[in-house]
Write a protein that holds these residues in place. Sequence first.
Motif, PDB file in Angstrom:
ATOM      1  N   ARG A  11       0.788  -1.135   0.064  1.00  0.00           N
ATOM      2  CA  ARG A  11      -0.044   0.040   0.171  1.00  0.00           C
ATOM      3  C   ARG A  11       0.928   1.172   0.085  1.00  0.00           C
ATOM      4  O   ARG A  11       0.631   2.221  -0.970  1.00  0.00           O
ATOM      5  CB  ARG A  11      -0.594  -0.074   1.275  1.00  0.00           C
ATOM      6  N   ALA A  12       1.864   1.115   0.901  1.00  0.00           N
ATOM      7  CA  ALA A  12       2.708   2.374   0.961  1.00  0.00           C
ATOM      8  C   ALA A  12       3.648   2.655  -0.266  1.00  0.00           C
ATOM      9  O   ALA A  12       3.356   3.892  -0.709  1.00  0.00           O
ATOM     10  CB  ALA A  12       3.707   2.180   2.203  1.00  0.00           C
ATOM     11  N   SER A  13       3.936   1.442  -0.916  1.00  0.00           N
ATOM     12  CA  SER A  13       4.429   1.819  -2.124  1.00  0.00           C
ATOM     13  C   SER A  13       3.432   2.405  -3.241  1.00  0.00           C
ATOM     14  O   SER A  13       4.010   3.088  -4.163  1.00  0.00           O
ATOM     15  CB  SER A  13       5.050   0.387  -2.523  1.00  0.00           C
ATOM     16  N   GLN A  62       3.995  10.611  -6.514  1.00  0.00           N
ATOM     17  CA  GLN A  62       4.867  11.252  -7.405  1.00  0.00           C
ATOM     18  C   GLN A  62       4.123  11.642  -8.734  1.00  0.00           C
ATOM     19  O   GLN A  62       4.250  12.757  -9.183  1.00  0.00           O
ATOM     20  CB  GLN A  62       5.979  10.083  -7.667  1.00  0.00           C
ATOM     21  N   GLU A  63       2.996  11.243  -8.753  1.00  0.00           N
ATOM     22  CA  GLU A  63       2.300  11.428 -10.002  1.00  0.00           C
ATOM     23  C   GLU A  63       1.812  12.826  -9.837  1.00  0.00           C
ATOM     24  O   GLU A  63       1.597  13.575 -10.514  1.00  0.00           O
ATOM     25  CB  GLU A  63       1.160  10.547 -10.152  1.00  0.00           C
ATOM     26  N   GLN A  64       1.219  13.038  -8.485  1.00  0.00           N
ATOM     27  CA  GLN A  64       0.679  14.325  -7.988  1.00  0.00           C
ATOM     28  C   GLN A  64       1.663  15.372  -8.261  1.00  0.00           C
ATOM     29  O   GLN A  64       1.371  16.454  -8.396  1.00  0.00           O
ATOM     30  CB  GLN A  64       0.059  14.160  -6.784  1.00  0.00           C
ATOM     31  N   MET A  65       2.983  15.010  -7.802  1.00  0.00           N
ATOM     32  CA  MET A  65       3.984  16.074  -7.855  1.00  0.00           C
ATOM     33  C   MET A  65       4.088  16.595  -9.270  1.00  0.00           C
ATOM     34  O   MET A  65       4.296  17.671  -9.579  1.00  0.00           O
ATOM     35  CB  MET A  65       5.358  15.481  -7.554  1.00  0.00           C
ATOM     36  N   LEU A 108      11.841   0.047  -5.338  1.00  0.00           N
ATOM     37  CA  LEU A 108      10.941  -0.783  -4.600  1.00  0.00           C
ATOM     38  C   LEU A 108       9.234  -0.704  -5.163  1.00  0.00           C
ATOM     39  O   LEU A 108       8.482  -0.098  -4.581  1.00  0.00           O
ATOM     40  CB  LEU A 108      10.823  -0.209  -3.209  1.00  0.00           C
ATOM     41  N   ALA A 109       9.327  -0.919  -6.350  1.00  0.00           N
ATOM     42  CA  ALA A 109       8.124  -1.039  -6.980  1.00  0.00           C
ATOM     43  C   ALA A 109       7.268  -2.418  -6.825  1.00  0.00           C
ATOM     44  O   ALA A 109       7.976  -3.476  -7.113  1.00  0.00           O
ATOM     45  CB  ALA A 109       8.116  -0.625  -8.301  1.00  0.00           C
ATOM     46  N   PHE A 110       6.084  -2.335  -6.363  1.00  0.00           N
ATOM     47  CA  PHE A 110       5.436  -3.622  -6.200  1.00  0.00           C
ATOM     48  C   PHE A 110       4.673  -3.996  -7.411  1.00  0.00           C
ATOM     49  O   PHE A 110       4.077  -4.983  -7.715  1.00  0.00           O
ATOM     50  CB  PHE A 110       4.626  -3.642  -5.001  1.00  0.00           C
ATOM     51  N   GLY A 111       4.776  -2.686  -8.453  1.00  0.00           N
ATOM     52  CA  GLY A 111       3.950  -3.020  -9.644  1.00  0.00           C
ATOM     53  C   GLY A 111       4.994  -4.012 -10.629  1.00  0.00           C
ATOM     54  O   GLY A 111       6.179  -4.317 -10.204  1.00  0.00           O
ATOM     55  N   ARG A 112       4.751  -3.791 -11.825  1.00  0.00           N
ATOM     56  CA  ARG A 112       5.479  -4.599 -12.864  1.00  0.00           C
ATOM     57  C   ARG A 112       6.624  -3.697 -13.297  1.00  0.00           C
ATOM     58  O   ARG A 112       7.580  -4.326 -13.907  1.00  0.00           O
ATOM     59  CB  ARG A 112       4.640  -5.162 -13.830  1.00  0.00           C
ATOM     60  N   ALA A 148       9.329   3.605   3.768  1.00  0.00           N
ATOM     61  CA  ALA A 148       8.457   4.110   2.919  1.00  0.00           C
ATOM     62  C   ALA A 148       7.793   5.071   3.356  1.00  0.00           C
ATOM     63  O   ALA A 148       7.194   6.270   2.874  1.00  0.00           O
ATOM     64  CB  ALA A 148       7.619   2.898   2.361  1.00  0.00           C
ATOM     65  N   SER A 149       7.250   4.984   4.751  1.00  0.00           N
ATOM     66  CA  SER A 149       6.365   5.986   5.272  1.00  0.00           C
ATOM     67  C   SER A 149       7.160   7.344   5.411  1.00  0.00           C
ATOM     68  O   SER A 149       6.477   8.449   5.268  1.00  0.00           O
ATOM     69  CB  SER A 149       6.080   5.179   6.745  1.00  0.00           C
ATOM     70  N   SER A 150       8.369   7.559   5.789  1.00  0.00           N
ATOM     71  CA  SER A 150       8.997   8.862   5.784  1.00  0.00           C
ATOM     72  C   SER A 150       9.368   9.272   4.262  1.00  0.00           C
ATOM     73  O   SER A 150       9.012  10.645   4.177  1.00  0.00           O
ATOM     74  CB  SER A 150      10.476   8.829   6.534  1.00  0.00           C
TER      75      SER A 150
END
Lengths: 240, 240
Positions: free
Chosen positions: A142-144, A151-154, B99-103, B143-145
């Motif tokens: 989720r965090a990822s 980043q999209e929003q930036m 660290l992408a959990f997508g493809r 990730a959180s920070s």
Amino acid sequence: MGRNGPVMNPVCCGAQVPCDRCKARDLAVCAVLDEQELQRFSAAATSARLEPGQTLFHEGEPAEEMFSLTEGMIKLYKLLQDGRRQITGFLMAGDFLGLAFGRTYVYSAEAVTPVRLCRFRRAAFLRLLEEMPHLERNLLGRASSELAAAQEQMLLLGRKTARERLATFLLAIAERQHRGDREPVELLMSRSDIADYLGLTIETVSRTLSTMRRVGAITLDGKSRVYIPDRDALRSIAGL
Amino acid sequence: MGRNGPVMNPVCCGAQVPCDRCKARDLAVCAVLDEQELQRFSAAATSARLEPGQTLFHEGEPAEEMFSLTEGMIKLYKLLQDGRRQITGFLMAGDFLGLAFGRTYVYSAEAVTPVRLCRFRRAAFLRLLEEMPHLERNLLGRASSELAAAQEQMLLLGRKTARERLATFLLAIAERQHRGDREPVELLMSRSDIADYLGLTIETVSRTLSTMRRVGAITLDGKSRVYIPDRDALRSIAGL
DNA sequence: CGAGAGGTTGAGCAATCTCAACGGGGGTGG
DNA sequence: CCACCCCCGTTGAGATTGCTCAACCTCTCG
């Protein structure tokens, strides 16, 4: 605050299909939890409601609780001292918030629509997390994806024009609401919220929507219902 | 690409002090790993270098590797088709990327300075992650920070003026470089990178820095060395 | 020494903001 | 039931910040 009433539409794990297992529990987390784990979660959680405009917590307050949204919409925002506001996201059923590993919340959270959510004491939640690594993996995922959205929003805030911002915004909502190409999109938030999310003023939002209507890119029904006749057209306006 | 040469200044776990245990290994991850785990990590990693301007990967490419930076600076950015660019972050020693959990990668990564890093095959990394939950917790914390930083940046991009953006930027760098109040800050990136990070043009960056110099808020030594005589003064310009 | 890249500065322009007036819908109180 | 008010949204006119285009400067590299 105890449980009150049946849960209408709990959404699990950020997925769109309500999951039977937590339907009765007012939980949005049930990702890969087995029955026993789910029970422990229920035990650690209390349920709560908010009316539109009510604040869940303020930036800077000690982060003693974490939440998962089971119904409604919440906005997250940050303020400058002179009152300028940036909304950093709108959360919907299935989303988590308050997952701060620091001592304090780094943003404020306020209900946009009537909201139903599930509260955890931070310490209790972290303890549960400790014992359920698969849940941790879920949170990391989720965090990822939140990070990717940020980043999209930036990109939007730093480089897109007002037209492009609105187009991007409408498409994102349409996707989030899983609207078919003929179905309208519902703007649940005010113009002021949209403006503060897109880094614009309410006047510019209003004018830009009017222009898009005039040009035929969208149709407005009332203030909050938007029809998008041709999504690809809007996509080309959105600049991506 | 194998190991080449001794490691000068590996930084661990995002902490500032290089850690003995991974000094010889060119690893930035050694958070809470014991000796055996660390060895397994070394085995899964290969080391690499990049020269300024070289690209590590592009947005949209299949995300088959993950990296940790052990030396130098990398910028992450996203593009619109017409070439407008938004830099979403500058990474330094100790930071993770990919660290992408997508493809696919959701951003491009390019070296700003000469860079040294450590590559993991994605699958291997995820397998290791599976077996080391404490590492997963560490990543969740990171990730959180990062998310908190992203939200801070949205506030900047959406609501701050050029002056405020530059002031915020300089202060952030000063902190990241742990500069004492008398020591200068080093801008390792070009004006164009700064502009694309702050959502401005190079001309506005240049003009704004000149004005700050004229007003006495900063002193410039060459193009990239900046002295901040009074940080609190700059903080009040930064708007927070 | 010339060329090119990166940075600075200036002049004019344009997108967006500010300030202000106006309109419609919903709630409230008479 | 109606009048009024207030909030929210829309529209217009003028102001302003930051952008565009262009010249120039400096440093590096061949």
